[in-house]
Design an enzyme around this catalytic site. Structure first.
Site, PDB file in Angstrom:
ATOM      1  N   LYS A  36       0.837  -1.208   0.000  1.00  0.00           N
ATOM      2  CA  LYS A  36       0.000   0.000   0.000  1.00  0.00           C
ATOM      3  C   LYS A  36       0.869   1.254   0.000  1.00  0.00           C
ATOM      4  O   LYS A  36       0.606   2.197  -0.744  1.00  0.00           O
ATOM      5  CB  LYS A  36      -0.907   0.013   1.246  1.00  0.00           C
ATOM      6  N   LYS A  61       8.594  -7.703  15.941  1.00  0.00           N
ATOM      7  CA  LYS A  61       9.253  -7.680  17.257  1.00  0.00           C
ATOM      8  C   LYS A  61       9.711  -9.082  17.632  1.00  0.00           C
ATOM      9  O   LYS A  61       8.962 -10.043  17.455  1.00  0.00           O
ATOM     10  CB  LYS A  61       8.230  -7.180  18.279  1.00  0.00           C
ATOM     11  N   SER A  65      11.699  -9.511  23.284  1.00  0.00           N
ATOM     12  CA  SER A  65      11.147  -8.211  23.714  1.00  0.00           C
ATOM     13  C   SER A  65       9.630  -8.256  23.876  1.00  0.00           C
ATOM     14  O   SER A  65       9.087  -7.484  24.664  1.00  0.00           O
ATOM     15  CB  SER A  65      11.575  -7.048  22.809  1.00  0.00           C
ATOM     16  N   LYS A  69       7.948  -7.156  27.384  1.00  0.00           N
ATOM     17  CA  LYS A  69       6.873  -6.158  27.442  1.00  0.00           C
ATOM     18  C   LYS A  69       5.658  -6.705  28.196  1.00  0.00           C
ATOM     19  O   LYS A  69       5.059  -5.994  29.005  1.00  0.00           O
ATOM     20  CB  LYS A  69       6.479  -5.744  26.023  1.00  0.00           C
ATOM     21  N   ARG A  93       7.972   1.993  10.181  1.00  0.00           N
ATOM     22  CA  ARG A  93       8.391   3.378  10.404  1.00  0.00           C
ATOM     23  C   ARG A  93       8.569   4.040   9.048  1.00  0.00           C
ATOM     24  O   ARG A  93       9.354   3.581   8.229  1.00  0.00           O
ATOM     25  CB  ARG A  93       9.693   3.370  11.194  1.00  0.00           C
ATOM     26  N   SER A 130      10.171  13.952  26.861  1.00  0.00           N
ATOM     27  CA  SER A 130      11.561  13.828  26.427  1.00  0.00           C
ATOM     28  C   SER A 130      11.886  14.766  25.268  1.00  0.00           C
ATOM     29  O   SER A 130      13.039  15.089  25.022  1.00  0.00           O
ATOM     30  CB  SER A 130      11.815  12.384  25.975  1.00  0.00           C
ATOM     31  N   GLU A 155       1.637  -1.340  14.077  1.00  0.00           N
ATOM     32  CA  GLU A 155       1.907   0.013  14.575  1.00  0.00           C
ATOM     33  C   GLU A 155       2.698   0.774  13.521  1.00  0.00           C
ATOM     34  O   GLU A 155       3.755   0.317  13.086  1.00  0.00           O
ATOM     35  CB  GLU A 155       2.716  -0.039  15.882  1.00  0.00           C
ATOM     36  N   GLU A 170      18.239   9.401  20.990  1.00  0.00           N
ATOM     37  CA  GLU A 170      17.606   9.352  22.303  1.00  0.00           C
ATOM     38  C   GLU A 170      17.374   7.902  22.734  1.00  0.00           C
ATOM     39  O   GLU A 170      17.522   7.548  23.895  1.00  0.00           O
ATOM     40  CB  GLU A 170      16.286  10.132  22.258  1.00  0.00           C
ATOM     41  N   HIS A 171      17.028   7.061  21.742  1.00  0.00           N
ATOM     42  CA  HIS A 171      16.843   5.633  22.016  1.00  0.00           C
ATOM     43  C   HIS A 171      18.164   5.007  22.478  1.00  0.00           C
ATOM     44  O   HIS A 171      18.189   4.215  23.417  1.00  0.00           O
ATOM     45  CB  HIS A 171      16.318   4.942  20.757  1.00  0.00           C
TER      46      HIS A 171
HETATM   47  P1  GTP Z   1       5.543   1.375  24.368  1.00  0.00           P
HETATM   48  O1  GTP Z   1       5.172   0.530  25.542  1.00  0.00           O
HETATM   49  O2  GTP Z   1       6.987   1.838  24.391  1.00  0.00           O
HETATM   50  O3  GTP Z   1       5.201   0.733  23.062  1.00  0.00           O
HETATM   51  O4  GTP Z   1       4.705   2.726  24.537  1.00  0.00           O
HETATM   52  P2  GTP Z   1       3.148   2.974  24.315  1.00  0.00           P
HETATM   53  O5  GTP Z   1       2.399   1.705  24.214  1.00  0.00           O
HETATM   54  O6  GTP Z   1       2.691   3.998  25.303  1.00  0.00           O
HETATM   55  O7  GTP Z   1       3.133   3.598  22.884  1.00  0.00           O
HETATM   56  P3  GTP Z   1       3.801   4.920  22.325  1.00  0.00           P
HETATM   57  O8  GTP Z   1       2.988   5.229  21.127  1.00  0.00           O
HETATM   58  O9  GTP Z   1       3.943   5.990  23.353  1.00  0.00           O
HETATM   59  O10 GTP Z   1       5.266   4.469  21.901  1.00  0.00           O
HETATM   60  C1  GTP Z   1       5.487   3.448  21.014  1.00  0.00           C
HETATM   61  C2  GTP Z   1       6.860   3.538  20.385  1.00  0.00           C
HETATM   62  O11 GTP Z   1       7.197   4.891  20.048  1.00  0.00           O
HETATM   63  C3  GTP Z   1       8.016   3.087  21.232  1.00  0.00           C
HETATM   64  O12 GTP Z   1       8.164   1.699  21.184  1.00  0.00           O
HETATM   65  C4  GTP Z   1       9.184   3.827  20.553  1.00  0.00           C
HETATM   66  O13 GTP Z   1       9.537   3.179  19.335  1.00  0.00           O
HETATM   67  C5  GTP Z   1       8.561   5.133  20.211  1.00  0.00           C
HETATM   68  N1  GTP Z   1       8.731   6.130  21.301  1.00  0.00           N
HETATM   69  C6  GTP Z   1       7.781   6.559  22.148  1.00  0.00           C
HETATM   70  N2  GTP Z   1       8.266   7.462  22.996  1.00  0.00           N
HETATM   71  C7  GTP Z   1       9.570   7.637  22.701  1.00  0.00           C
HETATM   72  C8  GTP Z   1      10.627   8.456  23.227  1.00  0.00           C
HETATM   73  O14 GTP Z   1      10.482   9.241  24.170  1.00  0.00           O
HETATM   74  N3  GTP Z   1      11.861   8.337  22.625  1.00  0.00           N
HETATM   75  C9  GTP Z   1      12.080   7.507  21.569  1.00  0.00           C
HETATM   76  N4  GTP Z   1      13.316   7.468  21.061  1.00  0.00           N
HETATM   77  N5  GTP Z   1      11.114   6.725  21.059  1.00  0.00           N
HETATM   78  C10 GTP Z   1       9.880   6.774  21.607  1.00  0.00           C
HETATM   79 MG    MG Z   2       6.953  -0.108  21.406  1.00  0.00          MG
END
Ligand code: GTP
Ligand code: MG
Length: 223
Positions: A36, A61, A65, A69, A93, A130, A155, A170-171
């Protein structure tokens, strides 16, 4: 992709899917959305002579991990819990040049009748503490198997090159220091997040100017 889960303490009862079946579904969902995205990008290129997408990354994933989670959120490691509670088993992504491209791509995906948008998080409108910025969509796509149709979650994260550059550093910091990153580095990264926003805004303005002058040039040529 074959995965051996024997070392991961995942309980699979008789009436549940096996990890292999689940994994097949998530890979199929990634393929569906990949196609798509490619079609949308080709069409955009054809109509607007411009590629909104810089590049796309896909990943399923890993079991380690996923289990981590589930544990973190207090769930038992079962296939059912994976499918129900881990929303980012299949992840995409999409990296764009400009912020405006992000919303355009999100809209184009949203309009497709077989894609169900389960939730969206606009961390561009409201960045994380952040400084993290990105547009997140949790969607599901139907996967047609020989005897059933399974809605499968994916996602999708959409961000600019600059946002992606920031997020990967940052990651790296979070990975290195776990939850114990030095305030100084966090502060510096936050300042960079502000710069990322300014850069994205300015690049968009410059691009608009370029597009506009291209159009004017074309009008002059017609005259
Ligand atoms: P997760 O438990 O991490 O999946 O968070 P969530 O279920 O609250 O979902 P959210 O949409 O907030 O984040 C999902 C994904 O976004 C993460 O797995 C990261 O890949 C990315 N992400 C979210 N917050 C940050 C951040 O502060 N820094 C970075 N580098 N990546 C982020
Ligand atoms: Mg995630």
């Amino acid at each position: 992709m074959e995965l051996d889960l024997s070392g991961y303490d995942i309980k699979i009862s008789d009436d549940m899917n096996t990890w292999e079946e689940v994994n097949l579904l998530y890979n199929a969902a990634l393929k569906q959305i990949q196609t798509k995205i490619e079609i949308l990008n080709d069409e955009f290129q054809e109509v607007h002579r411009y590629n909104p997408i810089e590049h796309v990354k896909y990943r399923v994933k890993g079991p380690e991990s996923i289990v981590k989670k589930l544990k973190r959120n207090g769930y038992e490691s079962t296939i059912i819990n994976m499918v129900k509670y881990v929303n980012d088993i299949a992840g995409i992504r999409i990296i764009c040049s400009f912020t405006s491209d992000i919303y355009q791509i999100a809209d184009m995906l949203r309009k497709q009748s077989d894609i169900k948008v389960l939730s969206t998080k606009d961390y561009i409108e409201t960045p994380k503490q952040s400084g993290y910025k990105s547009y997140h969509m949790l969607v599901s796509v139907p996967i047609y198997l020989s005897d059933s149709v399974v809605e499968t979650k994916v996602e999708i994260q959409i961000r600019t090159i600059a946002m992606d550059f920031w997020a990967s550093l940052e990651h790296k910091m979070n990975y290195k220091f776990e939850s114990d990153a030095p305030e100084e580095i966090k502060k510096e990264l936050f300042e960079c997040a502000v710069m990322v926003e300014q850069l994205d805004d300015r690049m968009l303005i410059i691009n608009d100017k370029i597009q506009r002058s291209k159009k004017e040039e074309a009008i002059w040529k017609i005259d």
